[in-house]
Enzyme design. Structure first.
Site, PDB file in Angstrom:
ATOM      1  N   ARG A 222       0.847  -1.193   0.000  1.00 16.98           N
ATOM      2  CA  ARG A 222       0.000   0.000   0.000  1.00 16.98           C
ATOM      3  C   ARG A 222       0.879   1.237   0.000  1.00 16.98           C
ATOM      4  O   ARG A 222       1.911   1.281   0.670  1.00 16.98           O
ATOM      5  CB  ARG A 222      -0.903   0.024   1.240  1.00 16.98           C
ATOM      6  CG  ARG A 222      -2.098  -0.901   1.142  1.00 16.98           C
ATOM      7  CD  ARG A 222      -3.103  -0.437   0.098  1.00 16.98           C
ATOM      8  NE  ARG A 222      -4.278  -1.267   0.016  1.00 16.98           N
ATOM      9  CZ  ARG A 222      -4.458  -2.265  -0.851  1.00 16.98           C
ATOM     10  NH1 ARG A 222      -3.520  -2.573  -1.724  1.00 16.98           N
ATOM     11  NH2 ARG A 222      -5.597  -2.945  -0.861  1.00 16.98           N
ATOM     12  N   HIS A 270       0.013   0.088  -9.821  1.00 19.66           N
ATOM     13  CA  HIS A 270      -0.794  -0.796  -8.952  1.00 19.66           C
ATOM     14  C   HIS A 270      -1.339  -1.991  -9.743  1.00 19.66           C
ATOM     15  O   HIS A 270      -2.547  -2.216  -9.786  1.00 19.66           O
ATOM     16  CB  HIS A 270      -1.924  -0.004  -8.280  1.00 19.66           C
ATOM     17  CG  HIS A 270      -2.456  -0.674  -7.046  1.00 19.66           C
ATOM     18  ND1 HIS A 270      -2.896   0.014  -5.958  1.00 19.66           N
ATOM     19  CD2 HIS A 270      -2.627  -1.988  -6.721  1.00 19.66           C
ATOM     20  CE1 HIS A 270      -3.324  -0.831  -5.023  1.00 19.66           C
ATOM     21  NE2 HIS A 270      -3.161  -2.061  -5.480  1.00 19.66           N
TER      22      HIS A 270
HETATM   23  C1  OXD Z   1      -5.955  -5.760  -3.416  1.00 17.70           C
HETATM   24  C2  OXD Z   1      -5.292  -4.855  -4.365  1.00 17.70           C
HETATM   25  O1  OXD Z   1      -5.912  -5.510  -2.200  1.00 17.70           O
HETATM   26  O2  OXD Z   1      -5.540  -4.988  -5.588  1.00 17.70           O
HETATM   27  O3  OXD Z   1      -6.565  -6.749  -3.845  1.00 17.70           O
HETATM   28  O4  OXD Z   1      -4.500  -3.993  -3.968  1.00 17.70           O
END
Ligand code: OXD
Length: 307
Positions: A222, A270
């Site tokens: 994250r 991401h």
């Molecule tokens: C998840 C993401 O948590 O895609 O699935 O970051």
């Protein structure tokens, strides 16, 4: 007893279709469908609209559309007795491990250097082209554990950091309280921690200063873990040799971010792993049915821990 899917950022049409074709008996709706909200017992969400849970008086289960649940836990209105579940499975851990292995090999075999050499028509053979890598994985849940096993099978030395001791053959397991020792053993740090209040801003100068000089950082967890300026500073003063970042505090990454042009930072948008609808839907329907039968879902998020 019906399911409501909600997201302000995802296209829900493929999800709706997949729910209906997997089990036509289960009633599934989107927020804008004309459905009496009292019918809803399961909310399936990814960045749901604010205030949603307060409108669902009979809610029993909240299911994340992905592996992470921080987007749910950030909502102050989760009713006290509601269970929370998330997606786990080979469809997530396989691609995530492969992505991290790609990033590790890219660094280990110095592909960045060879791309530059190629553009300059430079033939420069490294005498020792396979640098010894000691990989530390912060966060040894389902994803971290899978990566640890695979890296070990590829011959890497692997160290894991987690809340509870892990027993994976040949992988050295450290507890969170042993963070400093863990950081002193490694020269690649892969971050797979969940987003909680205690992990916010953890990738900062304070932590980087405890690493061996020249450690390489990979964050696939994250963006909120990162203090962006500290990453840049640590690279400038060679405490970090570089970084591979798939996540950012603000996504999409601002065009003004210095990360875009930094020669020692590789970024991806991401995409380390994307939830596979066909893996997620059966898991969510199984949890929904278990809740109807008065049982807990098999994968239960610990609300105290936040993951
Ligand atoms: C998840 C993401 O948590 O895609 O699935 O970051």
């Amino acid at each position: 007893m019906a399911i409501l899917i909600d997201s302000v950022s995802k296209n829900l049409n493929p999800w709706l279709k997949a729910f209906k074709s997997y089990d036509a008996q289960v009633e599934v709706y989107c927020y804008d469908d004309a459905v009496a909200l009292e019918k809803i017992t399961t909310a399936v969400v990814w960045n749901h609209r604010p205030g949603l849970f307060k409108q669902l008086p009979n809610l029993k289960l909240i299911a994340s559309l992905g592996a992470g649940v921080d987007h749910i836990m950030n909502d102050p209105d989760i009713p006290p007795k509601v269970s929370i579940t998330r997606i786990v499975g080979e469809g997530l851990s396989g691609p995530m491990s492969n992505f991290c292995i790609g990033a590790i090999l890219h660094h280990q075999r110095q592909f960045d250097k060879y791309l530059i050499d190629q553009s300059n028509k430079t033939w420069d053979q490294e005498p020792n082209p396979e640098r010894g890598m000691k990989v530390g994985i912060m966060g040894m849940g389902a994803l971290g554990g899978d990566l640890a096993e695979k890296l070990n099978n590829l011959g890497f030395k692997v160290f894991g950091l987690s809340q509870s001791r892990k027993n994976i053959p040949h992988v050295v397991s450290y507890l969170s309280a042993e963070l400093d020792l863990f950081l002193s053993k490694i020269n690649i740090l892969v971050v797979m921690l969940p987003a909680t209040e205690s992990t916010r801003g953890i990738l900062s100068k304070k932590l980087f200063d405890k690493l061996n000089k020249g450690t390489y950082l990979i964050n696939v967890a994250r963006g909120q873990h990162q203090v962006d300026e500290d990453i840049i500073d640590a690279i400038e003063n060679e405490q970090l040799s570089g970084a591979f970042l798939d996540v950012f505090p603000e996504e999409p990454l601002s065009k003004q971010s210095p990360f875009w042009n930094h020669p020692k930072i590789m970024i991806t948008p991401h995409i380390a792993v994307v939830t596979k609808i066909n893996e997620a839907v059966p898991q969510i329907i199984a949890s929904h049915k278990r809740m109807i039968a008065g049982k807990l879902p098999e994968i239960l998020v610990d609300r105290m821990k936040g993951y």
